[in-house]
Design a protein around this motif. Sequence first.
Motif, PDB file in Angstrom:
ATOM      1  N   THR A  84     -16.927  40.464-103.133  1.00  0.00           N
ATOM      2  CA  THR A  84     -17.367  39.185-102.583  1.00  0.00           C
ATOM      3  C   THR A  84     -18.473  38.630-103.481  1.00  0.00           C
ATOM      4  N   SER A 258     -14.775  32.944 -94.246  1.00  0.00           N
ATOM      5  CA  SER A 258     -14.408  33.879 -95.312  1.00  0.00           C
ATOM      6  C   SER A 258     -12.967  33.670 -95.749  1.00  0.00           C
ATOM      7  N   TRP A 260     -10.206  36.077 -98.038  1.00  0.00           N
ATOM      8  CA  TRP A 260     -10.136  37.387 -98.673  1.00  0.00           C
ATOM      9  C   TRP A 260      -8.703  37.912 -98.734  1.00  0.00           C
TER      10      TRP A 260
END
Length: 376
Positions: A84, A258, A260
């Motif tokens: 990240t 987020s 991902w």
Amino acid sequence: MLSRYSIGLFGTAVLLLLGPLKVIADCECGYSVNSTSSNDFAVFTEVLESDFTTLTNITEDTDWVPQKWEINAKQSKGPFGRNTDPANAMSNPLAKGETRKGEDGGDAGLELWVRKADEGDDMVGVSEVDSQRTDMLYGTFRAGFQITPVNGTCAAFFWYFNDTQEIDMEFLSAQMNETSSPVNLVLHSVLSLQKGGDAETTPTYKVIELPFAPDDRVHEFRFDWQPGTVSFYADGEWLVDMTDAQYVPSSPGKIVLSHWSNGNEKWSGGPPKEDAKLLVQYVKAYFNTTDDQREKDYKGRCKDPSVANAVCQIPDQKGPPEYGAVHFFHTDGDNKTPNQTIYATSKNSAAPSMTPLTWSTTLIMAIVVGTLTIWV
């Protein structure tokens, strides 16, 4: 039959007996879901509003914290780990004279990227931004975003305290096709933690088919959280309630965006074969606080909730949000965010006094004036 915003009193009730007082600024007593004259309303004292189409650099925004952390494949529960990196959260503000196009091309907004994995890579580059404030206890949370059409990522908009208290809206690009556009709605709890973080077999996991493709344009996704209940919405239309109180969070936390992938075929899939973008146009949150100073500030500014405009109704989004037409209190006339810190309005001026946020003992108190109930 109880409505989604029927509120019962519990905890400590305080009756404020006030004489007629003048409202110094609109909204000084909070922001309401539905009109306060309705039987179905809730009032929240704090506001966070972020218009990412006007933001030049996410790293300068005092409301948000781009995340930097790394976990390996085992920790990530997939064949790939996750890196990240703040560099994967990129601001693309409106170009001069444009109403939609960003300076870097494409639609304006905050871009959260998942990077493709090259041969031999054991990590996937991903992105996440968290709210600076971690004192959010109950509220209505709304975000306008467009998920990627690229297969193999998970886009998530959620509220988080810990792995046993989490409210989640997740979008798996691998699940999207011409006939299906599901959203995964989750309340993570002690039960899901006992199952290794897998909530699919718990009573607070639901998959709802959306009546639109979330990768075709920006849509608004929303959840309203009150004691014992979480209600989910898309483009202003109600999707479902989760009302099993033992699994509904009751501690203060933060909101997170987020994007991902870890290559796990059972969830995110991927990694993507090309860089994939989650485009976030805005976030709006109206909530209550557990921060002692913010509670004192509210009591100091809210003189009489019964006076006209002391409580402002939050406009509901109806249909997909259009660029330039999204409502924000901080740009709607003068002083509708009194004693609130809004990055867009406080960057070049003195911000309201706020002490550092601390984890205070959770206090649930009903402030009742006539028929007005506020959970704080």
